[in-house]
Design an enzyme around this catalytic site. Sequence first.
Site, PDB file in Angstrom:
ATOM      1  N   ASP A  35       0.855  -1.198   0.000  1.00 57.48           N
ATOM      2  CA  ASP A  35       0.000   0.000   0.000  1.00 57.48           C
ATOM      3  C   ASP A  35       0.886   1.242   0.000  1.00 57.48           C
ATOM      4  OD1 ASP A  35      -3.254   0.268   0.825  1.00 57.48           O
ATOM      5  OD2 ASP A  35      -2.067   2.108   1.018  1.00 57.48           O
ATOM      6  N   ASP A  55       4.317   3.206  -3.925  1.00 55.24           N
ATOM      7  CA  ASP A  55       3.339   3.928  -4.749  1.00 55.24           C
ATOM      8  C   ASP A  55       3.170   3.159  -6.051  1.00 55.24           C
ATOM      9  OD1 ASP A  55       1.865   5.507  -6.390  1.00 55.24           O
ATOM     10  OD2 ASP A  55       3.081   7.323  -6.134  1.00 55.24           O
ATOM     11  N   TYR A 150     -14.297   8.433 -11.715  1.00 58.06           N
ATOM     12  CA  TYR A 150     -14.087   7.117 -11.089  1.00 58.06           C
ATOM     13  C   TYR A 150     -14.625   5.964 -11.945  1.00 58.06           C
ATOM     14  CZ  TYR A 150     -14.574   3.491  -7.434  1.00 58.06           C
ATOM     15  OH  TYR A 150     -14.514   2.327  -6.704  1.00 58.06           O
ATOM     16  N   LYS A 154     -12.679   2.824 -13.995  1.00 59.76           N
ATOM     17  CA  LYS A 154     -12.970   1.412 -13.738  1.00 59.76           C
ATOM     18  C   LYS A 154     -13.310   0.690 -15.039  1.00 59.76           C
ATOM     19  CE  LYS A 154     -12.561   1.033  -9.222  1.00 59.76           C
ATOM     20  NZ  LYS A 154     -11.381   0.320  -8.713  1.00 59.76           N
ATOM     21  N   LYS A 201     -22.570   9.377  12.192  1.00 64.78           N
ATOM     22  CA  LYS A 201     -23.455  10.492  12.529  1.00 64.78           C
ATOM     23  C   LYS A 201     -24.427  10.118  13.654  1.00 64.78           C
ATOM     24  CE  LYS A 201     -23.378  12.543   7.887  1.00 64.78           C
ATOM     25  NZ  LYS A 201     -24.194  12.856   6.690  1.00 64.78           N
ATOM     26  N   THR A 222     -32.081   4.620  -3.618  1.00 67.18           N
ATOM     27  CA  THR A 222     -31.985   3.205  -3.239  1.00 67.18           C
ATOM     28  C   THR A 222     -30.593   2.660  -3.558  1.00 67.18           C
ATOM     29  OG1 THR A 222     -32.949   2.680  -5.394  1.00 67.18           O
ATOM     30  CG2 THR A 222     -34.426   2.632  -3.492  1.00 67.18           C
ATOM     31  N   ARG A 223     -30.187   1.707  -2.726  1.00 65.47           N
ATOM     32  CA  ARG A 223     -28.882   1.069  -2.891  1.00 65.47           C
ATOM     33  C   ARG A 223     -28.960  -0.343  -2.302  1.00 65.47           C
ATOM     34  NH1 ARG A 223     -28.202   5.160  -5.056  1.00 65.47           N
ATOM     35  NH2 ARG A 223     -26.430   6.578  -5.131  1.00 65.47           N
ATOM     36  N   ARG A 287     -29.878   2.024  -7.388  1.00 69.63           N
ATOM     37  CA  ARG A 287     -28.874   1.045  -7.847  1.00 69.63           C
ATOM     38  C   ARG A 287     -29.055  -0.251  -7.072  1.00 69.63           C
ATOM     39  NH1 ARG A 287     -22.901   3.047  -7.792  1.00 69.63           N
ATOM     40  NH2 ARG A 287     -23.489   3.911  -9.818  1.00 69.63           N
TER      41      ARG A 287
HETATM   42  P1  NAD Z   1      -9.700   1.791   0.439  1.00 68.54           P
HETATM   43  O1  NAD Z   1      -9.548   3.201   0.041  1.00 68.54           O
HETATM   44  O2  NAD Z   1      -9.954   1.474   1.861  1.00 68.54           O
HETATM   45  O3  NAD Z   1      -8.427   0.951  -0.047  1.00 68.54           O
HETATM   46  C1  NAD Z   1      -7.700   1.266  -1.201  1.00 68.54           C
HETATM   47  C2  NAD Z   1      -6.235   1.294  -0.812  1.00 68.54           C
HETATM   48  O4  NAD Z   1      -5.451   1.577  -1.987  1.00 68.54           O
HETATM   49  C3  NAD Z   1      -5.903   2.401   0.199  1.00 68.54           C
HETATM   50  O5  NAD Z   1      -5.351   1.859   1.368  1.00 68.54           O
HETATM   51  C4  NAD Z   1      -4.938   3.293  -0.535  1.00 68.54           C
HETATM   52  O6  NAD Z   1      -3.925   3.829   0.290  1.00 68.54           O
HETATM   53  C5  NAD Z   1      -4.359   2.342  -1.562  1.00 68.54           C
HETATM   54  N1  NAD Z   1      -3.762   3.081  -2.672  1.00 68.54           N
HETATM   55  C6  NAD Z   1      -4.240   4.177  -3.294  1.00 68.54           C
HETATM   56  N2  NAD Z   1      -3.364   4.628  -4.196  1.00 68.54           N
HETATM   57  C7  NAD Z   1      -2.300   3.786  -4.136  1.00 68.54           C
HETATM   58  C8  NAD Z   1      -1.063   3.744  -4.821  1.00 68.54           C
HETATM   59  N3  NAD Z   1      -0.738   4.655  -5.736  1.00 68.54           N
HETATM   60  N4  NAD Z   1      -0.192   2.753  -4.504  1.00 68.54           N
HETATM   61  C9  NAD Z   1      -0.493   1.839  -3.551  1.00 68.54           C
HETATM   62  N5  NAD Z   1      -1.652   1.837  -2.876  1.00 68.54           N
HETATM   63  C10 NAD Z   1      -2.544   2.789  -3.172  1.00 68.54           C
HETATM   64  O7  NAD Z   1     -10.857   1.194  -0.491  1.00 68.54           O
HETATM   65  P2  NAD Z   1     -11.587  -0.224  -0.449  1.00 68.54           P
HETATM   66  O8  NAD Z   1     -12.988   0.033  -0.051  1.00 68.54           O
HETATM   67  O9  NAD Z   1     -10.796  -1.205   0.297  1.00 68.54           O
HETATM   68  O10 NAD Z   1     -11.595  -0.589  -2.000  1.00 68.54           O
HETATM   69  C11 NAD Z   1     -10.730  -1.542  -2.584  1.00 68.54           C
HETATM   70  C12 NAD Z   1     -11.005  -1.624  -4.088  1.00 68.54           C
HETATM   71  O11 NAD Z   1     -12.378  -1.970  -4.312  1.00 68.54           O
HETATM   72  C13 NAD Z   1     -10.785  -0.312  -4.838  1.00 68.54           C
HETATM   73  O12 NAD Z   1     -10.289  -0.580  -6.126  1.00 68.54           O
HETATM   74  C14 NAD Z   1     -12.179   0.248  -4.970  1.00 68.54           C
HETATM   75  O13 NAD Z   1     -12.304   1.111  -6.072  1.00 68.54           O
HETATM   76  C15 NAD Z   1     -12.986  -1.025  -5.170  1.00 68.54           C
HETATM   77  N6  NAD Z   1     -14.397  -0.853  -4.795  1.00 68.54           N
HETATM   78  C16 NAD Z   1     -14.742  -0.675  -3.493  1.00 68.54           C
HETATM   79  C17 NAD Z   1     -16.077  -0.499  -3.160  1.00 68.54           C
HETATM   80  C18 NAD Z   1     -16.518  -0.297  -1.742  1.00 68.54           C
HETATM   81  O14 NAD Z   1     -17.716  -0.138  -1.512  1.00 68.54           O
HETATM   82  N7  NAD Z   1     -15.637  -0.284  -0.770  1.00 68.54           N
HETATM   83  C19 NAD Z   1     -17.061  -0.504  -4.163  1.00 68.54           C
HETATM   84  C20 NAD Z   1     -16.669  -0.674  -5.482  1.00 68.54           C
HETATM   85  C21 NAD Z   1     -15.332  -0.876  -5.788  1.00 68.54           C
END
Ligand code: NAD
Length: 323
Positions: A35, A55, A150, A154, A201, A222-223, A287
């Site tokens: 991370d 990174d 976003y 994706k 909250k 809705t979700r 959704r």
């Molecule tokens: P999160 O933000 O808690 O975790 C994502 C992690 O990626 C973070 O810890 C962040 O520091 C790390 N990150 C960001 N940029 C980075 C980089 N350049 N190098 C290394 N690490 C990096 O989010 P999450 O909820 O755990 O989501 C995980 C994945 O699932 C993501 O791709 C997100 O788009 C996808 N997703 C999540 C949800 C949800 O409801 N949580 C829904 C749809 C898709």
Amino acid sequence: MSSEKIVVCGAGGFIGGHLVSDLLRQGHRNIRAVDIKPFDEWFQRFPEVENLQLDLQGKQACQKALADSAIVYNLAADMGGMGFIENNKALCMLSVLINTHLLMAAREVGVKRYFYASSACVYNADKQKDPNVTALKESDAYPAMPEDGYGWEKLFSERMCRHFREDFGIQTRVARYHNVYGPHGTYEGGREKAPAAICRKVIEAKLSGKHEIEIWGDGHQTRSFMYIDDCLKGTQAILNSDILEPINLGSSEMVTINQLVDIVEEIAGIKLTRRYNLNAPKGVNGRNSDNTLIKQYLGWEPNIPLREGMRKTYEWIYKEMTA
Ligand code: NAD
């Protein structure tokens, strides 16, 4: 238990942290967790795995992250709830660098399986205008009109996974997550999503004695919300499956945001006056996840009741806030 190296990218985040924990629970030991965040900001960190701060937008970092690996979960993205993604479209789109460089590194290493976490935000906005939404099926992503920023990132990254599979033979698998929630995730600071934000909250109202809550939108949106344990089960099942096309991974238990607030109020044992902020980011009107395909392929769909998952989430956030 296979001794092949498993890499979890985004392991300091919500889903990534839980995934490392679950892999350890199953007996896997050859795990690398990566991370960008400093270690003390990871939601969960385990000394028995190799933890790296990198990174992953950079190509060399991705090469380092995937060295000697067989299985890759790409959960790394710069993301958050509606409040974040509506106001940070460029940052969201830059996550394309993460998936691009990870795929290139995966090709060099010759990984066996590569999982990409996509999102319900890829779906065409026209199909989500009505709160009484017809659940979204996989084909509804095209013709493309995803969430700006976003969602476009994706959709593009899904496509890239497909072509790396078709042209270079990398076994990519893609799940479209619908709202995942649970303990050990963001609940404050601007990146939190609705379930955690509402818990926070309600707890703030309870602790302060000011029995009011601000709700984003009119509350009729809705979700559906998927508890983290279902997400982990589905993610690993999809990785190990022969499902080549992006597939929904979400709950089909649909609620309005007002009903979600009802649930949290009930858990907290409190009733609040609701103020609706119609100018706040609120996302699409409706959704839900059509789970026909996942049931066909896996004989399973996410099924942990919202009330049960919200109770665990509420209890964790309450403990954090009162610690
Ligand atoms: P999160 O933000 O808690 O975790 C994502 C992690 O990626 C973070 O810890 C962040 O520091 C790390 N990150 C960001 N940029 C980075 C980089 N350049 N190098 C290394 N690490 C990096 O989010 P999450 O909820 O755990 O989501 C995980 C994945 O699932 C993501 O791709 C997100 O788009 C996808 N997703 C999540 C949800 C949800 O409801 N949580 C829904 C749809 C898709």
